[in-house]
Write an enzyme that holds these catalytic residues in place. Structure first.
Site, mmCIF file in Angstrom:
data_model
loop_
_atom_site.group_PDB
_atom_site.id
_atom_site.type_symbol
_atom_site.label_atom_id
_atom_site.label_comp_id
_atom_site.label_asym_id
_atom_site.label_seq_id
_atom_site.Cartn_x
_atom_site.Cartn_y
_atom_site.Cartn_z
ATOM 1 N N HIS A 124 0.807 -1.219 0.000
ATOM 2 C CA HIS A 124 0.000 0.000 0.000
ATOM 3 C C HIS A 124 0.843 1.272 0.000
ATOM 4 O O HIS A 124 0.365 2.344 0.377
ATOM 5 C CB HIS A 124 -0.966 -0.005 1.195
ATOM 6 N N CYS A 132 4.340 12.897 -7.951
ATOM 7 C CA CYS A 132 3.440 13.870 -8.573
ATOM 8 C C CYS A 132 2.037 13.272 -8.722
ATOM 9 O O CYS A 132 1.881 12.118 -9.126
ATOM 10 C CB CYS A 132 3.983 14.274 -9.940
HETATM 11 P P1 NAD Z 1 -7.029 -3.346 10.208
HETATM 12 O O1 NAD Z 1 -7.031 -2.083 11.019
HETATM 13 O O2 NAD Z 1 -8.165 -3.621 9.312
HETATM 14 O O3 NAD Z 1 -6.912 -4.614 11.184
HETATM 15 C C1 NAD Z 1 -5.994 -4.677 12.233
HETATM 16 C C2 NAD Z 1 -5.976 -6.096 12.759
HETATM 17 O O4 NAD Z 1 -4.972 -6.168 13.749
HETATM 18 C C3 NAD Z 1 -7.287 -6.555 13.425
HETATM 19 O O5 NAD Z 1 -7.649 -7.814 12.902
HETATM 20 C C4 NAD Z 1 -6.917 -6.663 14.913
HETATM 21 O O6 NAD Z 1 -7.595 -7.725 15.559
HETATM 22 C C5 NAD Z 1 -5.447 -6.940 14.836
HETATM 23 N N1 NAD Z 1 -4.669 -6.528 15.998
HETATM 24 C C6 NAD Z 1 -4.933 -5.536 16.893
HETATM 25 N N2 NAD Z 1 -3.964 -5.476 17.823
HETATM 26 C C7 NAD Z 1 -3.059 -6.445 17.509
HETATM 27 C C8 NAD Z 1 -1.835 -6.884 18.088
HETATM 28 N N3 NAD Z 1 -1.319 -6.303 19.180
HETATM 29 N N4 NAD Z 1 -1.174 -7.910 17.485
HETATM 30 C C9 NAD Z 1 -1.670 -8.517 16.387
HETATM 31 N N5 NAD Z 1 -2.832 -8.142 15.809
HETATM 32 C C10 NAD Z 1 -3.509 -7.117 16.358
HETATM 33 O O7 NAD Z 1 -5.640 -3.343 9.432
HETATM 34 P P2 NAD Z 1 -5.201 -3.999 8.055
HETATM 35 O O8 NAD Z 1 -5.709 -5.393 7.982
HETATM 36 O O9 NAD Z 1 -3.750 -3.745 7.930
HETATM 37 O O10 NAD Z 1 -5.958 -3.169 6.930
HETATM 38 C C11 NAD Z 1 -6.286 -1.805 7.053
HETATM 39 C C12 NAD Z 1 -5.711 -0.844 6.018
HETATM 40 O O11 NAD Z 1 -5.313 0.323 6.730
HETATM 41 C C13 NAD Z 1 -4.503 -1.267 5.280
HETATM 42 O O12 NAD Z 1 -4.756 -0.987 3.941
HETATM 43 C C14 NAD Z 1 -3.352 -0.385 5.756
HETATM 44 O O13 NAD Z 1 -2.579 0.057 4.647
HETATM 45 C C15 NAD Z 1 -4.021 0.785 6.362
HETATM 46 N N6 NAD Z 1 -3.360 1.317 7.596
HETATM 47 C C16 NAD Z 1 -2.032 1.176 7.835
HETATM 48 C C17 NAD Z 1 -1.455 1.637 9.028
HETATM 49 C C18 NAD Z 1 0.040 1.508 9.229
HETATM 50 O O14 NAD Z 1 0.801 1.650 8.292
HETATM 51 N N7 NAD Z 1 0.518 1.244 10.470
HETATM 52 C C19 NAD Z 1 -2.252 2.204 9.995
HETATM 53 C C20 NAD Z 1 -3.628 2.343 9.725
HETATM 54 C C21 NAD Z 1 -4.163 1.874 8.534
HETATM 55 ZN ZN ZN Z 2 4.460 15.989 -12.431
#
Ligand code: NAD
Ligand code: ZN
Length: 251
Positions: A124, A132
């Site tokens: 992602h 850009c």
């Molecule tokens: P999500 O928020 O949908 O799910 C998070 C998952 O992590 C849940 O299933 C939850 O039960 C689990 N979880 C919570 N605490 C935990 C722990 N301590 N250990 C292990 N698991 C734990 O996240 P996703 O599945 O990555 O998808 C969401 C989208 O949001 C993605 O596209 C991502 O790119 C984006 N996003 C990324 C970030 C980041 O880069 N840190 C932050 C927010 C959102």
């Molecule tokens: Zn450009």
């Protein structure tokens, strides 16, 4: 660690030890113990009244580029203030114990890299990269804490964060590499993802259909749980730390 969880970890350590190739897919849950908010509980302070679904889109950037840019600048400052946790460190150290390990993440933060993982596939995009909005030329100059997006030196259009927004396709090269790793893995470890965002989650399902072992580490049930060979219920920090020490002992 409960007795039954320890027994499951021994089984996972055995499987990892004998798998010719392993792919790991991580999600926002892996960064939760570092204090990086997931999308679902991300919005605090000034940003509480905005829904990420209304900010992380091309349409939003076209309409209000400064607002979207400032939201990313805020998210960058949140991530910069955090540190990799035990799960990031254990995943980086896993590379020393397994012959062929590919780390794929849905996270846009840089915590895997800061823990020492090399060659991470970011499905992602990267929170700290820019390009850009119009001609996609990477913008590599520092942006500091500027409240406005800079102009592209190549075409003059505005520069945007190089992350995947809602409705956008995944970066092809990264997706191809992830697909290849998943198709060749004997074991797929899915850590801290709700497995609701596609195509990332679909890659794990397909690997499983092809005969790879699928192992999930998550405190909660997900759509992958019913097809997983093993579900380790709990936070990824302590579970990954314990798994690493089993591998180090050669268990
Ligand atoms: P999500 O928020 O949908 O799910 C998070 C998952 O992590 C849940 O299933 C939850 O039960 C689990 N979880 C919570 N605490 C935990 C722990 N301590 N250990 C292990 N698991 C734990 O996240 P996703 O599945 O990555 O998808 C969401 C989208 O949001 C993605 O596209 C991502 O790119 C984006 N996003 C990324 C970030 C980041 O880069 N840190 C932050 C927010 C959102
Ligand atoms: Zn450009």
């Amino acid at each position: 660690m409960t007795q039954s969880l320890t027994a499951l970890l021994h089984r996972l350590a055995d499987w990892l030890g004998s798998a010719p190739a392993t792919a790991v897919l991580t999600g926002a849950g892996v960064s939760a113990e570092s204090g990086v908010p997931t999308f679902r509980d991300a919005q605090t302070g000034l940003w509480a009244r905005y829904d990420p679904q209304d900010l992380a889109t091309e349409e939003a950037f076209r309409r209000r580029p400064e607002l979207v840019w400032q939201w990313y600048q805020w998210r960058r400052s949140l991530v910069t203030a955090t540190r990799p946790n035990a799960a990031h460190h254990a995943l980086a150290a896993l590379a020393d114990h397994l012959s062929d390990l590919t780390l794929i993440t849905q996270n846009v933060d840089d915590l895997h890299e800061r823990a020492g993982s090399a060659d991470v596939i970011h499905l992602h995009g990267n929170l700290f990269d820019n390009r850009c909005f119009t001609c996609a030329t990477p913008y590599t100059r520092p942006v500091g804490d500027s409240p406005s997006p800079p102009d592209c030196p190549a075409c003059g259009a505005l520069v945007r964060p190089s992350v995947v927004w809602f409705g956008e396709p995944l970066p092809e090269a990264q997706l191809d590499r992830a697909r290849f790793a998943m198709e060749n893995a004997a074991l797929v470890l899915v850590v801290g993802t709700s497995a609701r965002v596609h195509p990332a989650a679909g890659l794990a399902v397909r690997a499983c259909e092809r005969g790879a072992r699928l192992v999930e580490i998550n405190p909660a049930q997900t759509p992958l749980s019913p097809v997983a060979d093993l579900c380790l219920r709990g936070p990824s920090g302590p579970i990954m730390t314990e798994l690493l020490s089993l591998l180090r002992e050669g268990a």
